[in-house]
Design a protein around this motif. Structure first.
Motif, mmCIF file in Angstrom:
data_model
loop_
_atom_site.group_PDB
_atom_site.id
_atom_site.type_symbol
_atom_site.label_atom_id
_atom_site.label_comp_id
_atom_site.label_asym_id
_atom_site.label_seq_id
_atom_site.Cartn_x
_atom_site.Cartn_y
_atom_site.Cartn_z
ATOM 1 N N LYS A 197 22.698 2.809 -13.160
ATOM 2 C CA LYS A 197 21.856 1.390 -13.722
ATOM 3 C C LYS A 197 20.741 1.951 -14.681
ATOM 4 N N HIS A 198 20.141 3.030 -13.950
ATOM 5 C CA HIS A 198 18.728 3.244 -14.458
ATOM 6 C C HIS A 198 18.619 4.514 -15.233
ATOM 7 N N GLY A 199 19.792 5.146 -15.387
ATOM 8 C CA GLY A 199 20.075 6.355 -16.344
ATOM 9 C C GLY A 199 19.229 7.547 -15.552
ATOM 10 N N GLY A 200 19.296 7.560 -14.028
ATOM 11 C CA GLY A 200 18.810 8.599 -13.639
ATOM 12 C C GLY A 200 19.498 9.694 -13.668
ATOM 13 N N GLY A 201 18.902 11.133 -13.011
ATOM 14 C CA GLY A 201 19.613 12.133 -12.727
ATOM 15 C C GLY A 201 19.370 13.104 -14.075
ATOM 16 N N ASP A 202 18.879 12.789 -14.994
ATOM 17 C CA ASP A 202 18.542 13.666 -16.196
ATOM 18 C C ASP A 202 17.330 14.693 -15.629
ATOM 19 N N PRO A 203 17.209 15.866 -16.058
ATOM 20 C CA PRO A 203 16.180 16.881 -15.586
ATOM 21 C C PRO A 203 15.094 16.287 -16.217
ATOM 22 N N GLN A 204 13.823 16.451 -15.173
ATOM 23 C CA GLN A 204 12.667 15.867 -15.558
ATOM 24 C C GLN A 204 11.792 17.244 -15.595
ATOM 25 N N LEU A 205 10.437 17.040 -16.008
ATOM 26 C CA LEU A 205 9.550 18.023 -15.733
ATOM 27 C C LEU A 205 9.105 18.263 -14.418
ATOM 28 N N PRO A 206 8.673 19.549 -13.573
ATOM 29 C CA PRO A 206 8.251 19.305 -12.233
ATOM 30 C C PRO A 206 7.381 18.382 -12.171
ATOM 31 N N LEU A 207 7.710 17.785 -10.904
ATOM 32 C CA LEU A 207 6.728 16.600 -10.301
ATOM 33 C C LEU A 207 5.532 17.283 -9.897
ATOM 34 N N ASP A 208 4.228 17.087 -10.467
ATOM 35 C CA ASP A 208 2.900 17.409 -9.994
ATOM 36 C C ASP A 208 2.429 16.658 -8.990
ATOM 37 N N VAL A 209 2.323 17.317 -7.748
ATOM 38 C CA VAL A 209 1.753 16.485 -6.501
ATOM 39 C C VAL A 209 0.475 17.321 -6.078
ATOM 40 N N SER A 210 -0.295 18.022 -7.028
ATOM 41 C CA SER A 210 -1.533 18.614 -6.518
ATOM 42 C C SER A 210 -2.518 17.426 -6.453
ATOM 43 N N LEU A 211 -3.283 17.666 -5.617
ATOM 44 C CA LEU A 211 -4.295 16.633 -5.120
ATOM 45 C C LEU A 211 -5.602 16.273 -6.432
ATOM 46 N N ASP A 212 -5.597 17.102 -6.769
ATOM 47 C CA ASP A 212 -6.765 16.928 -7.781
ATOM 48 C C ASP A 212 -6.397 16.410 -9.276
ATOM 49 N N TRP B 131 -3.432 7.374 -9.200
ATOM 50 C CA TRP B 131 -3.340 8.564 -8.210
ATOM 51 C C TRP B 131 -4.682 8.553 -7.286
ATOM 52 N N LEU B 132 -5.819 8.163 -7.999
ATOM 53 C CA LEU B 132 -7.108 8.062 -7.029
ATOM 54 C C LEU B 132 -6.995 7.031 -5.994
ATOM 55 N N GLU B 133 -6.209 5.866 -6.510
ATOM 56 C CA GLU B 133 -6.112 4.883 -5.467
ATOM 57 C C GLU B 133 -5.427 4.818 -4.503
ATOM 58 N N GLY B 134 -4.261 5.719 -4.660
ATOM 59 C CA GLY B 134 -3.393 6.349 -3.565
ATOM 60 C C GLY B 134 -4.102 7.174 -2.750
ATOM 61 N N ARG B 135 -4.903 7.945 -3.020
ATOM 62 C CA ARG B 135 -5.715 9.053 -2.281
ATOM 63 C C ARG B 135 -6.628 8.094 -1.495
ATOM 64 N N LEU B 136 -7.070 7.172 -2.062
ATOM 65 C CA LEU B 136 -8.377 6.340 -1.342
ATOM 66 C C LEU B 136 -7.664 5.555 -0.216
ATOM 67 N N VAL C 112 0.277 12.640 0.033
ATOM 68 C CA VAL C 112 -0.310 13.978 -0.183
ATOM 69 C C VAL C 112 -1.633 14.016 0.611
ATOM 70 N N GLN C 113 -2.169 12.797 0.290
ATOM 71 C CA GLN C 113 -3.618 12.847 0.687
ATOM 72 C C GLN C 113 -3.805 12.845 2.294
#
Length: 211
Positions: A74-89, A95-100, A195-196
């Motif tokens: 339905k959402h056209g998922g499964g296509d390759p994406q860029l590597p997911l960045d989960v670095s903290l900084d 991202w900052l709100e999620g860390r908080l 991650v935080q």
């Protein structure tokens, strides 16, 4: 006298204000459920884009494999994406709100629910509070109070994380999400939140050996 209203107990009717509070509470629960379902759907797309198998995603999300397949189609998922960045900084607002949020949950648990931020954290978890600028400012004030009042009970990593998050949130020019980041703000908050928490636990586990 039969039929005399004075012989029967009288009751006050439900006021509009009471009804409004009741329905508002119900609406919050329903809205939170709908938002969580949408968030799970987006996470399915993120995991599919990383190349995870449908069976693996189904096991993690507790969805049937046909349901996962349907969402991906339905959402056209499964296509390759860029590597997911989960670095903290990372410095985009979501991202900052999620860390908080993740830091606040760690503080609340460390203080056995007696933290100033506990009620706010619980409201976020139930969808009763949103990540508005006012809400983020309120959570920062509550966390600041906890870190000040309970300084002796909280690991230094908590204060360090709070200072780093606050400095980034105070930057006047709000940073955008990293190039190639296709996840929505709620997904990025959720990822940063986890991650935080993981990084704080790792730091706390290593702390006794640092001499």
């Amino acid at each position: 006298m039969a039929g005399d209203e004075s012989t029967h107990p009288t009751y006050e009717t439900l006021t509009e204000e009471q009804a409004e509070r009741i329905i508002a509470g119900m609406n919050e629960v329903i809205r939170a459920g709908e938002e969580m379902r949408q968030l799970r759907t987006e996470m399915v797309q993120v995991l599919a884009g990383l190349g995870w198998s449908q069976s693996r995603i189904a096991r993690l999300t507790e969805l049937s494999q046909p349901a996962v397949s349907k969402q991906m189609a339905k959402h056209g998922g499964g296509d390759p994406q860029l590597p997911l960045d989960v670095s903290l900084d990372q410095r985009d607002p979501a991202w900052l709100e999620g860390r908080l949020w993740g830091l606040a949950e760690e503080v609340s648990e460390a203080l056995d629910g007696a933290a100033h931020c506990t009620r706010h954290v619980a409201a976020l978890a139930r969808g009763r509070k949103r990540f508005t600028p006012q809400g983020v400012d309120e959570l920062r004030r509550l966390l600041e109070a906890d870190l000040r009042v309970h300084r002796a009970r909280l690991p230094g990593s908590h204060r360090e994380a709070y200072d780093a998050i606050s400095r980034a949130l105070d930057v006047p020019a709000k940073a955008a999400a990293p190039a190639g980041a296709t996840a929505s703000a709620p997904v990025r908050r959720t990822l940063a939140h986890q991650v935080q928490r993981d990084r704080l636990r790792e730091a706390d586990a290593e702390a006794p050996t640092r001499n």
